[in-house]
Design an enzyme around this catalytic site. Structure first.
Site, PDB file in Angstrom:
ATOM      1  N   ARG A 118      -1.352   1.238   5.922  1.00 16.38           N
ATOM      2  CA  ARG A 118      -1.473   1.403   4.486  1.00 16.38           C
ATOM      3  C   ARG A 118      -0.565   2.564   4.094  1.00 16.38           C
ATOM      4  O   ARG A 118      -0.935   3.735   4.201  1.00 16.38           O
ATOM      5  CB  ARG A 118      -2.931   1.681   4.095  1.00 16.38           C
ATOM      6  CG  ARG A 118      -3.279   1.348   2.630  1.00 16.38           C
ATOM      7  CD  ARG A 118      -2.706   2.340   1.666  1.00 16.38           C
ATOM      8  NE  ARG A 118      -2.978   1.983   0.270  1.00 16.38           N
ATOM      9  CZ  ARG A 118      -2.019   1.686  -0.601  1.00 16.38           C
ATOM     10  NH1 ARG A 118      -0.731   1.644  -0.234  1.00 16.38           N
ATOM     11  NH2 ARG A 118      -2.337   1.436  -1.867  1.00 16.38           N
TER      12      ARG A 118
ATOM     13  N   HIS B  98       0.428   2.771 -18.585  1.00 21.02           N
ATOM     14  CA  HIS B  98       0.949   2.766 -17.223  1.00 21.02           C
ATOM     15  C   HIS B  98      -0.114   3.289 -16.265  1.00 21.02           C
ATOM     16  O   HIS B  98      -0.598   4.405 -16.421  1.00 21.02           O
ATOM     17  CB  HIS B  98       2.196   3.670 -17.163  1.00 21.02           C
ATOM     18  CG  HIS B  98       2.923   3.586 -15.857  1.00 21.02           C
ATOM     19  ND1 HIS B  98       3.073   4.672 -15.031  1.00 21.02           N
ATOM     20  CD2 HIS B  98       3.519   2.551 -15.231  1.00 21.02           C
ATOM     21  CE1 HIS B  98       3.757   4.306 -13.955  1.00 21.02           C
ATOM     22  NE2 HIS B  98       4.038   3.039 -14.051  1.00 21.02           N
TER      23      HIS B  98
ATOM     24  N   HIS C  57       7.462  -3.962  -8.339  1.00 24.55           N
ATOM     25  CA  HIS C  57       7.936  -4.188  -9.701  1.00 24.55           C
ATOM     26  C   HIS C  57       8.878  -5.391  -9.787  1.00 24.55           C
ATOM     27  O   HIS C  57       9.050  -5.958 -10.853  1.00 24.55           O
ATOM     28  CB  HIS C  57       8.682  -2.946 -10.211  1.00 24.55           C
ATOM     29  CG  HIS C  57       7.786  -1.784 -10.512  1.00 24.55           C
ATOM     30  ND1 HIS C  57       7.463  -0.828  -9.579  1.00 24.55           N
ATOM     31  CD2 HIS C  57       7.140  -1.420 -11.645  1.00 24.55           C
ATOM     32  CE1 HIS C  57       6.668   0.082 -10.143  1.00 24.55           C
ATOM     33  NE2 HIS C  57       6.450  -0.248 -11.381  1.00 24.55           N
TER      34      HIS C  57
ATOM     35  N   TYR D 170      -8.474   5.491  -6.517  1.00 20.71           N
ATOM     36  CA  TYR D 170      -9.516   5.680  -5.491  1.00 20.71           C
ATOM     37  C   TYR D 170     -10.791   6.281  -6.055  1.00 20.71           C
ATOM     38  O   TYR D 170     -11.325   7.269  -5.551  1.00 20.71           O
ATOM     39  CB  TYR D 170      -8.958   6.522  -4.331  1.00 20.71           C
ATOM     40  CG  TYR D 170      -7.815   5.856  -3.606  1.00 20.71           C
ATOM     41  CD1 TYR D 170      -7.956   4.574  -3.088  1.00 20.71           C
ATOM     42  CD2 TYR D 170      -6.591   6.482  -3.441  1.00 20.71           C
ATOM     43  CE1 TYR D 170      -6.917   3.943  -2.432  1.00 20.71           C
ATOM     44  CE2 TYR D 170      -5.538   5.861  -2.785  1.00 20.71           C
ATOM     45  CZ  TYR D 170      -5.707   4.593  -2.283  1.00 20.71           C
ATOM     46  OH  TYR D 170      -4.677   3.965  -1.633  1.00 20.71           O
TER      47      TYR D 170
ATOM     48  N   CYS E 188      -9.587   1.439   4.495  1.00 24.00           N
ATOM     49  CA  CYS E 188      -8.985   1.568   3.165  1.00 24.00           C
ATOM     50  C   CYS E 188     -10.065   1.342   2.101  1.00 24.00           C
ATOM     51  O   CYS E 188     -10.935   0.481   2.264  1.00 24.00           O
ATOM     52  CB  CYS E 188      -7.883   0.525   3.015  1.00 24.00           C
ATOM     53  SG  CYS E 188      -7.094   0.563   1.401  1.00 24.00           S
TER      54      CYS E 188
END
Lengths: 570, 570
Positions: B233, B134, B158, B410, B280
């Site tokens: 975002r 995951h 999802h 990130y 971003c």
């Protein structure tokens, strides 16, 4: 007369063209002449047309006569400076029927308005039109009305056949025998005679001034580069500094000029020590030369080294509000008394986290003569050119240094910018350098035996501005697939020191990767690229970052290695 | 059962393989199953072998179930989120003869030791083996022993067919009818129902959480991006914050916890104003997706915008010596109460030249809900993810934020690193971003008439860390030749403001170049690349900077334009 050994037919054509356009020995309105190396036999026939387009050839011309600090590397074969003592260099023409001119007459031509004449070995040359093309700018005017010899003694790079060929094009007369005799009486001493001895392992790019780099494989042997093989980049002769009488003058502070002796500098302030990598802006210039000729020393990959520096921190003073720059002046000077100079932004100098040092120690000892004895500026994360050696004066100022090296050199330009279009004011002086890495082992063209089964690749990686290198990617297939190298920030086998605080990673990292030889490959194209903690990456290829001064050469480094099959198995 | 509409034969093969390896509904030692989208008919025959190499497929599996913050963009066609209300999504299997399991039994499986079971729409699933894959890490355990619905309501991504297909592979039973009834009684409200209205011009990448970017041609119209089209975002629903009761808590200072109301924040400290560009980390990710699938929102070139921010400077406090990081916590939270969080290095926060703001104004007005009302961190020069919105808490700490977004998202990796080999601890959290530029006009595939004779190219350029963009090179021929663009740092027609001090260039520059159409060209490949004042350049191509999260996409931007010949002239 423009001549070139390899282009005899072009030479003859040029000679004809030359005579067609010569109006007389005293004509100061001279025409620019195409350098023969750019002219094929057929192209030379069009010379009359080409002459009318002088600027097109300025690049070529400018490439032949290098000015203050802009040292010439003409031709790819000049990796090592071809040293010729000036006394053995001969001008091409000896017997031509040029008029006899007196030194007195020459002396009247010392401005653009009245023409710029110089003498060299008994010849008189009108270089008025060349002044605008001189990479060193109008500093060339300092020689106006007089002899070139003392200047060329300082910049030995002028003593090359190509330069003499170009000069001969500007010949307008012969100096009177009497004046030649007088000139010879003035002995031109060699200002480099007191330069220190150097380590024989160094690859010399220029002897006067001395510029040299260590062999790559030695470079990555030590995390701290021994001072003896630390790359040398001098712009001028090494000054002889007497420790007892040395003084550092600091101007621009509220209390007037502050003067410090070496003793005071060492004892009145706490000693700070930092480990910092210095890199020349021209490191890896040779790769740009392979794309298209640039001006500058033909550095390989080793104009970069790492040392521990000890000295006084610069971040502890008080500074006036109107100041934005800190200028450094060296004690190294040319025949006119002009010293080497550069400046850095004030906020780099006064910020304690900038770690700028007035350094008097290198690797635990007095700074050696070649590296700035007794005191130099160490500006970590910043291009070598601002780390001024033999520091004589610091000026806190509202302005950048006005020196040639700050204003008209050490700047980056677009690949589309040439010497006709360049505006040095349009680009900022290089300060922080971009991300860099290179392969030191194996060297290009090395042979690896198939039986060794694997190959070990080594190199260095560093970034400017205190940005820490966080990863080095290595490819054996020209960049198609990548693996991550192991990095170290200490001598081999020693524990690494503590991680540097954010923004203060001044030292390089050495890296290494051992990989199996690909089964089918006959040749490897080994490539490395590094990434810093701002995640800046190196550009893939050289041509898009090519620039006329050949600085900031930081594309992926590529090395080709041949795999030799084991004879026993064949 | 692994199924895929487009791969029916593969589906049948997989179904067979699946039955061969199923040991029973209660077996917690489950095998990983290849996602059908990766399996051709022939390849599926080897499934038995492939099953033994589970890790090889982790990338694929992980790509199908996105975790906290790692929002999935599966397939290049998902540029706009394909929204499906969860009530309309159907599981694939309805009638299979799985055993009936009680909620009580499910509840006993809430650990790796006892197995991790979840329920979804009446099915019971043993996802023990999936936990390690995951992307959001073991946060998935929060759903263990219970229903997935409340979590999936939060992360609408999802609700996609592929995800359901994968889930079905883990099915071990049917929830008892009684327990299903009980579950339905607990109404799952939509946490996004209070999100603000958005501007219709925005290109939506994900609706829940809301992620959208403006059309490129609008972006370069304004130096200051209007708030309404400033890229959005969000990681979670927009929190509803009551201005009157809002409090900002600051922990880790010598005097204990400091609490400030909005009124106090606005009135007790001077207001600072800076103009700063936010970007971003995933801007231009779509270009990496074209090389090889990555995980994350499929951003175009406009996940970057520029605004003027007003607020309190963060550099005026006193900070404890042991602190190295400043953590920010948002008020946006998931169903478990976990808030969005990130941290920045202390020296960025406390240095007045870092210009970090606790901002309450954007473009002269209260910060809009989507941008962090009433208070957000603005950390200029630093990746958007650290500019925490809806700021609830600041923690001065010896440690980085422990949040998922700081530790396991990130970050940048080598192109050779995949989801099997990635070690998130090996890379630093992205802070300063690298040099970036892109072409906003013309757009890819645009047509230019030959009769217009010239083409105007526009775009933006920016670099992280306060490094000023000093040049943008533009090519019309795919990078062979380059010209220098004109830059501006103000609205069109307005005089530019004063130059930023060194290291404090927080705002982008817009650039433009108008060039004649090349006479012979039928198509232009327009390319741009920028250089900052550390002379960092953009890498040439995408593949060598490709990384599994698709962040830091800053290769040269390329746009192809067709030249249409004038019909009249044919």
């Amino acid at each position: 007369m423009v001549t070139c050994v390899k282009y005899t037919s072009a030479m003859l054509l040029l000679r004809r063209c030359h005579s067609l356009t010569r109006f007389g020995p005293f004509n100061t309105q001279r025409h620019q002449v195409t350098p023969a190396v750019f002219v094929s036999g057929a192209a030379a026939v069009r010379m009359g047309v080409l002459r009318a387009h002088g600027p097109r050839w300025r690049h070529g011309l400018a490439g032949l006569l290098a000015g203050t600090g802009a040292v010439l590397a003409y031709g790819l074969h000049h990796h090592k400076a071809e040293q010729q003592d000036s006394s053995t260099v001969q001008t091409i023409e000896k017997t031509s029927a040029f008029p006899i001119i007196s030194q007195e007459e020459v002396t009247t031509h010392r401005s653009l308005e009245h023409g710029v004449w110089v003498t060299y070995k008994g010849g008189v040359y009108d270089i008025t039109e060349f002044v605008a093309m001189h990479p060193g700018g109008d500093k060339i005017l300092l020689a106006a009305g007089g002899a070139l010899e003392p200047f060329w003694a300082l910049y030995a790079v002028h003593n090359q056949e190509h330069v003499l060929e170009m000069l001969s094009e500007y010949k307008v007369g012969e100096l009177s025998a009497e004046d030649v005799k007088k000139q010879k009486a003035i002995k031109t001493s060699d200002p480099y005679s007191t330069d220190p001895e150097r380590h024989p392992a160094l690859h010399i790019n220029s002897l006067k001034p001395f510029n040299a780099e260590p062999p790559p494989e030695l470079l990555s042997d030590s995390f701290i580069t021994p001072s003896a093989i630390f790359f040398k980049r001098n712009h001028l002769p090494v000054p002889q500094v007497d420790e007892a009488s040395y003084q550092l003058h600091i101007e621009g502070l509220p209390g007037g000029v502050l003067t410090l002796s070496l003793e005071e500098l060492k004892t009145r302030f706490p000693k700070h020590t930092i480990t910092a990598t210095l890199q020349c802006a021209g490191n890896r210039r040779s790769e740009m030369n392979m794309v298209k000729q640039v001006k500058g020393l033909n550095w390989g990959i080793a104009a970069i080294s790492n040392a521990t520096w000890g000295g006084r921190g610069s971040g502890t003073c008080c500074w006036p509000l109107w100041a934005f720059h800190v200028q450094f002046e060296g004690l190294d000077k040319d025949v006119t008394g002009t010293t080497y100079g550069a400046s850095i932004p004030l906020n780099k100098a006064v910020n304690e986290e900038g770690d700028v040092l007035l350094a008097y120690e290198m690797n635990g000892q007095d700074i050696p003569p070649d590296h700035g004895y007794p005191v130099r500026a160490v500006v970590p994360g910043t291009v070598g050119a601002r780390n001024v050696k033999w520091l004589g004066k610091i000026i806190v100022s509202a302005e950048e240094s006005s020196s040639h090296w700050q204003q008209n050199d050490y700047k980056g330009f677009s690949p589309g910018t040439d010497w006709d279009t360049v505006d040095f004011k349009s680009a900022p002086a290089i300060q922080e350098l971009p991300i860099q890495s290179a392969i030191t082992v194996p060297t290009d063209g090395a042979v690896v035996d198939r039986s060794s089964e694997e190959v070990t690749v080594k190199g260095y990686a560093w970034s400017g501005g205190g940005r820490e290198v966080v990863r080095v990617d290595v490819s054996l297939d020209g960049g198609k697939t990548w693996q991550v190298a192991q990095m170290r920030s200490s001598e081999k086998g020693q524990a690494p020191g503590p991680s540097p605080p954010p923004g203060r990673a001044w030292a390089w990292k050495l890296w290494e990767v051992t990989a199996p030889l690909p089964a089918e490959a006959q040749e490897l194209e080994i490539v490395c690229k590094a990434v810093d903690n701002s995640y800046n990456m190196q550009p893939d290829t050289v041509p898009p970052i090519w620039n006329l001064r050949g600085v900031l050469s930081n594309a992926w480094h590529r090395v080709k290695v041949e795999i030799r099959e084991d004879d026993n198995e064949e």
